[in-house]
Design a protein around this motif. Structure first.
Motif, PDB file in Angstrom:
ATOM      1  N   GLU A   1      86.853  75.672  70.768  1.00 48.88           N
ATOM      2  CA  GLU A   1      87.025  74.560  69.849  1.00 48.88           C
ATOM      3  C   GLU A   1      86.713  73.261  70.573  1.00 48.88           C
ATOM      4  O   GLU A   1      87.288  72.962  71.620  1.00 48.88           O
ATOM      5  CB  GLU A   1      88.451  74.536  69.286  1.00 48.88           C
ATOM      6  N   VAL A   2      85.779  72.507  70.003  1.00 49.89           N
ATOM      7  CA  VAL A   2      85.296  71.275  70.628  1.00 49.89           C
ATOM      8  C   VAL A   2      85.526  70.115  69.669  1.00 49.89           C
ATOM      9  O   VAL A   2      85.250  70.216  68.468  1.00 49.89           O
ATOM     10  CB  VAL A   2      83.797  71.379  70.964  1.00 49.89           C
ATOM     11  N   GLU A   3      86.012  69.022  70.206  1.00 50.64           N
ATOM     12  CA  GLU A   3      86.233  67.818  69.395  1.00 50.64           C
ATOM     13  C   GLU A   3      84.977  66.946  69.427  1.00 50.64           C
ATOM     14  O   GLU A   3      84.496  66.578  70.488  1.00 50.64           O
ATOM     15  CB  GLU A   3      87.441  67.043  69.938  1.00 50.64           C
ATOM     16  N   THR A   4      84.470  66.589  68.244  1.00 49.51           N
ATOM     17  CA  THR A   4      83.261  65.770  68.167  1.00 49.51           C
ATOM     18  C   THR A   4      83.602  64.299  68.322  1.00 49.51           C
ATOM     19  O   THR A   4      84.772  63.907  68.333  1.00 49.51           O
ATOM     20  CB  THR A   4      82.558  65.965  66.810  1.00 49.51           C
ATOM     21  N   GLY A   5      82.581  63.484  68.426  1.00 51.05           N
ATOM     22  CA  GLY A   5      82.782  62.040  68.393  1.00 51.05           C
ATOM     23  C   GLY A   5      82.863  61.540  66.960  1.00 51.05           C
ATOM     24  O   GLY A   5      82.623  62.282  65.997  1.00 51.05           O
ATOM     25  N   TRP A   6      83.181  60.256  66.815  1.00 48.56           N
ATOM     26  CA  TRP A   6      83.276  59.654  65.486  1.00 48.56           C
ATOM     27  C   TRP A   6      81.887  59.370  64.918  1.00 48.56           C
ATOM     28  O   TRP A   6      80.987  58.952  65.646  1.00 48.56           O
ATOM     29  CB  TRP A   6      84.057  58.346  65.543  1.00 48.56           C
ATOM     30  N   VAL A   7      81.745  59.597  63.619  1.00 53.88           N
ATOM     31  CA  VAL A   7      80.521  59.258  62.886  1.00 53.88           C
ATOM     32  C   VAL A   7      80.895  58.311  61.759  1.00 53.88           C
ATOM     33  O   VAL A   7      81.836  58.579  61.002  1.00 53.88           O
ATOM     34  CB  VAL A   7      79.841  60.509  62.301  1.00 53.88           C
ATOM     35  N   SER A   8      80.188  57.195  61.659  1.00 55.30           N
ATOM     36  CA  SER A   8      80.449  56.234  60.594  1.00 55.30           C
ATOM     37  C   SER A   8      79.696  56.663  59.330  1.00 55.30           C
ATOM     38  O   SER A   8      78.481  56.465  59.219  1.00 55.30           O
ATOM     39  CB  SER A   8      80.025  54.824  61.001  1.00 55.30           C
ATOM     40  N   ALA A   9      80.419  57.241  58.398  1.00 53.94           N
ATOM     41  CA  ALA A   9      79.800  57.614  57.118  1.00 53.94           C
ATOM     42  C   ALA A   9      79.322  56.370  56.377  1.00 53.94           C
ATOM     43  O   ALA A   9      78.313  56.414  55.661  1.00 53.94           O
ATOM     44  CB  ALA A   9      80.801  58.394  56.259  1.00 53.94           C
ATOM     45  N   THR A  10      80.029  55.265  56.557  1.00 57.23           N
ATOM     46  CA  THR A  10      79.651  54.028  55.876  1.00 57.23           C
ATOM     47  C   THR A  10      78.306  53.516  56.371  1.00 57.23           C
ATOM     48  O   THR A  10      77.456  53.093  55.571  1.00 57.23           O
ATOM     49  CB  THR A  10      80.730  52.956  56.093  1.00 57.23           C
ATOM     50  N   ASP A  11      78.063  53.558  57.681  1.00 51.86           N
ATOM     51  CA  ASP A  11      76.769  53.103  58.203  1.00 51.86           C
ATOM     52  C   ASP A  11      75.635  53.978  57.693  1.00 51.86           C
ATOM     53  O   ASP A  11      74.540  53.483  57.392  1.00 51.86           O
ATOM     54  CB  ASP A  11      76.790  53.118  59.730  1.00 51.86           C
ATOM     55  N   VAL A  12      75.883  55.277  57.603  1.00 53.48           N
ATOM     56  CA  VAL A  12      74.859  56.186  57.086  1.00 53.48           C
ATOM     57  C   VAL A  12      74.531  55.840  55.645  1.00 53.48           C
ATOM     58  O   VAL A  12      73.358  55.761  55.247  1.00 53.48           O
ATOM     59  CB  VAL A  12      75.321  57.649  57.193  1.00 53.48           C
ATOM     60  N   GLU A  13      75.557  55.609  54.838  1.00 55.88           N
ATOM     61  CA  GLU A  13      75.326  55.317  53.427  1.00 55.88           C
ATOM     62  C   GLU A  13      74.675  53.950  53.224  1.00 55.88           C
ATOM     63  O   GLU A  13      73.781  53.795  52.381  1.00 55.88           O
ATOM     64  CB  GLU A  13      76.647  55.385  52.667  1.00 55.88           C
ATOM     65  N   LEU A  14      75.123  52.954  53.985  1.00 54.29           N
ATOM     66  CA  LEU A  14      74.540  51.622  53.829  1.00 54.29           C
ATOM     67  C   LEU A  14      73.054  51.616  54.173  1.00 54.29           C
ATOM     68  O   LEU A  14      72.290  50.808  53.635  1.00 54.29           O
ATOM     69  CB  LEU A  14      75.282  50.611  54.703  1.00 54.29           C
ATOM     70  N   SER A  15      72.634  52.508  55.046  1.00 52.54           N
ATOM     71  CA  SER A  15      71.211  52.578  55.383  1.00 52.54           C
ATOM     72  C   SER A  15      70.381  53.060  54.199  1.00 52.54           C
ATOM     73  O   SER A  15      69.159  52.882  54.188  1.00 52.54           O
ATOM     74  CB  SER A  15      71.001  53.499  56.589  1.00 52.54           C
ATOM     75  N   MET A  16      71.022  53.672  53.202  1.00 50.99           N
ATOM     76  CA  MET A  16      70.301  54.099  52.004  1.00 50.99           C
ATOM     77  C   MET A  16      69.963  52.927  51.093  1.00 50.99           C
ATOM     78  O   MET A  16      68.975  52.981  50.347  1.00 50.99           O
ATOM     79  CB  MET A  16      71.130  55.097  51.190  1.00 50.99           C
TER      80      MET A  16
ATOM     81  N   PHE B   1      75.119  67.838  48.809  1.00 53.92           N
ATOM     82  CA  PHE B   1      75.636  66.715  49.603  1.00 53.92           C
ATOM     83  C   PHE B   1      74.977  66.694  50.977  1.00 53.92           C
ATOM     84  O   PHE B   1      74.541  65.648  51.461  1.00 53.92           O
ATOM     85  CB  PHE B   1      77.153  66.830  49.741  1.00 53.92           C
ATOM     86  N   ALA B   2      74.908  67.860  51.608  1.00 56.28           N
ATOM     87  CA  ALA B   2      74.342  67.938  52.948  1.00 56.28           C
ATOM     88  C   ALA B   2      72.864  67.553  52.950  1.00 56.28           C
ATOM     89  O   ALA B   2      72.385  66.904  53.890  1.00 56.28           O
ATOM     90  CB  ALA B   2      74.525  69.340  53.518  1.00 56.28           C
ATOM     91  N   ASP B   3      72.128  67.952  51.910  1.00 54.11           N
ATOM     92  CA  ASP B   3      70.701  67.624  51.852  1.00 54.11           C
ATOM     93  C   ASP B   3      70.473  66.115  51.889  1.00 54.11           C
ATOM     94  O   ASP B   3      69.551  65.625  52.558  1.00 54.11           O
ATOM     95  CB  ASP B   3      70.078  68.202  50.586  1.00 54.11           C
ATOM     96  N   VAL B   4      71.332  65.389  51.173  1.00 52.81           N
ATOM     97  CA  VAL B   4      71.178  63.931  51.116  1.00 52.81           C
ATOM     98  C   VAL B   4      71.748  63.267  52.359  1.00 52.81           C
ATOM     99  O   VAL B   4      71.087  62.458  53.016  1.00 52.81           O
ATOM    100  CB  VAL B   4      71.862  63.367  49.853  1.00 52.81           C
ATOM    101  N   PHE B   5      72.987  63.626  52.700  1.00 53.59           N
ATOM    102  CA  PHE B   5      73.682  62.906  53.770  1.00 53.59           C
ATOM    103  C   PHE B   5      73.091  63.223  55.140  1.00 53.59           C
ATOM    104  O   PHE B   5      72.863  62.310  55.951  1.00 53.59           O
ATOM    105  CB  PHE B   5      75.176  63.254  53.755  1.00 53.59           C
ATOM    106  N   ARG B   6      72.843  64.499  55.418  1.00 53.30           N
ATOM    107  CA  ARG B   6      72.345  64.844  56.752  1.00 53.30           C
ATOM    108  C   ARG B   6      70.966  64.252  57.005  1.00 53.30           C
ATOM    109  O   ARG B   6      70.682  63.764  58.119  1.00 53.30           O
ATOM    110  CB  ARG B   6      72.312  66.355  56.934  1.00 53.30           C
ATOM    111  N   ALA B   7      70.113  64.274  55.989  1.00 53.37           N
ATOM    112  CA  ALA B   7      68.777  63.698  56.169  1.00 53.37           C
ATOM    113  C   ALA B   7      68.874  62.213  56.515  1.00 53.37           C
ATOM    114  O   ALA B   7      68.167  61.718  57.396  1.00 53.37           O
ATOM    115  CB  ALA B   7      67.949  63.899  54.904  1.00 53.37           C
ATOM    116  N   GLN B   8      69.776  61.496  55.833  1.00 55.38           N
ATOM    117  CA  GLN B   8      69.937  60.075  56.114  1.00 55.38           C
ATOM    118  C   GLN B   8      70.607  59.854  57.466  1.00 55.38           C
ATOM    119  O   GLN B   8      70.262  58.919  58.199  1.00 55.38           O
ATOM    120  CB  GLN B   8      70.769  59.423  55.004  1.00 55.38           C
TER     121      GLN B   8
END
Length: 272
Positions: free
Chosen positions: A104-119, A259-266
Motif C-alpha cells: 500500500e502506497v500513499e500518493t501525493g496530492w492532486v488538485s482536481a480544481t486545477d485540472v478542471e479550470l484548465s478545461m 468520468f475517467a475518459d474526461v478527467f484523466r485526459a485533461q
C-alpha cells in the motif's frame, strides 16, 4: 365598339390568393409549439423564483421541485455583485492509498480544481465539467464551518471501512451536549465530496488499485480591497477543512469510465 381585355391580378389580390392557398400547420405542429411555449414560460418563471429573494411564491412549485429543476444545469449565482461579492476561491485536492506491487502506497496530492479550470481557461465554450470541484468544495466547507469544534474533530478522523458514514454519524451522536449543531447537512456534503474524490482517484490511479481516499478543501481570499493598490500585497493564507481518510463510495448510476475518459485526459495535459 368596346372590347373586353384580361387584366393581370394586382399585387394585393396575388397576396390574398397566396395566403388562401398556403398550407396550414398540422395539429401536431401546433401541439409542439404549444408545449414549447409552456416550457419557456415555466423556465422563465422558475429562474425568476430561483434568483429572487425568498417569498411565498417559491412554495407554488415547492422548494424541492424548484431545486431539482434548477440544479445542477440551471443554477445561478449573483454573488459577483455588491454588497457581498465573491472574495475568494476554493480548491479541492485528492490523494489516495493504492496497492502497488503488493504494498500500500500513499500518493501525493492532486488538485482536481486545477485540472478542471484548465478545461475552461481560454475556452469560448467552457464545459460545465470545469466547475464541479469548486462547487463541491464550497458546499463542503460551508457545512464544515457550521459544525462545532468537537464535531470538526470527528470529521478529521479516519473512516476508511465499509459503512463508514453510519459510523461517523454514530460518532457525532456520542458527543456530549444538547445544543450540538445538526450534522445532517454536513453528512450530505461529506458524502458528495467523498464520492467526487473517489471518481478523481479512480480516474488517475485506477479503480482496482485505490484502497482509500482523502480530500482536502481550502479557501483563499483575494487581496483585501484596502490594499488593492499595494504592489507588494499578498493574498491571505488559505483556510482548510480538515478531514481524514475515507473508504471509496460511488453513487448508483455513476459511470466511472466516462468520468475517467474526461478527467484523466485533461489531467495528463496539465502534466505536460
Amino acid at each position: 365598339m368596346s372590347t373586353k381585355t384580361d387584366q393581370a391580378p394586382s399585387d394585393t389580390e396575388a397576396d390574398a390568393v397566396a395566403v388562401a392557398t398556403r398550407p396550414r400547420p398540422t395539429w401536431w405542429v401546433k401541439l409542439i409549439a404549444f408545449v414549447a411555449c409552456l416550457l419557456t414560460l415555466w423556465h422563465v418563471f422558475a429562474s425568476f423564483l430561483w434568483i429572487a429573494p425568498y417569498s411565498a411564491l417559491r412554495e407554488i412549485p415547492t422548494q424541492d421541485v424548484l431545486a431539482s429543476y434548477m440544479l445542477p444545469m440551471f443554477g445561478q449565482s449573483w454573488s459577483v455583485f455588491a454588497p457581498e461579492p465573491i472574495n475568494g476561491d476554493y480548491h479541492f485536492n485528492v490523494r489516495a492509498v493504492i496497492e502497488k506491487d503488493g504494498e500500500e502506497v500513499e500518493t501525493g496530492w492532486v488538485s482536481a480544481t486545477d485540472v478542471e479550470l484548465s478545461m475552461i481557461r481560454y475556452n469560448l465554450f467552457p464545459p460545465r465539467a470545469g466547475i464541479q470541484s469548486s462547487e463541491v468544495a464550497s458546499g463542503q466547507m460551508n457545512a464544515y464551518n457550521d459544525l462545532s469544534e468537537q464535531q470538526q474533530a470527528v470529521a478529521a478522523l479516519d473512516f476508511a471501512k465499509d459503512g463508514w458514514e453510519d459510523w461517523m454519524v454514530g460518532s457525532f451522536d456520542k458527543l456530549e451536549g444538547d445544543d450540538k449543531p445538526s450534522t445532517v447537512e454536513y453528512m450530505k456534503a461529506e458524502h458528495l465530496a467523498t464520492a467526487y474524490a473517489t471518481q478523481v482517484a479512480y480516474a488517475i490511479w485506477g479503480a482496482d488499485a485505490v484502497v482509500k481516499v482523502q480530500y482536502r478543501v481550502s479557501r483563499q481570499n483575494v487581496v483585501p480591497y484596502a490594499e488593492r493598490n499595494n504592489p507588494n500585497a499578498q493574498r491571505p493564507d488559505p483556510t482548510f477543512s480538515t478531514t481524514g481518510w475515507r473508504a471509496p463510495i460511488e453513487e448508483e448510476g455513476q459511470n466511472r469510465g466516462n468520468f475517467a475518459d474526461v478527467f484523466r485526459a485533461q489531467f495528463e495535459r496539465t502534466q505536460q
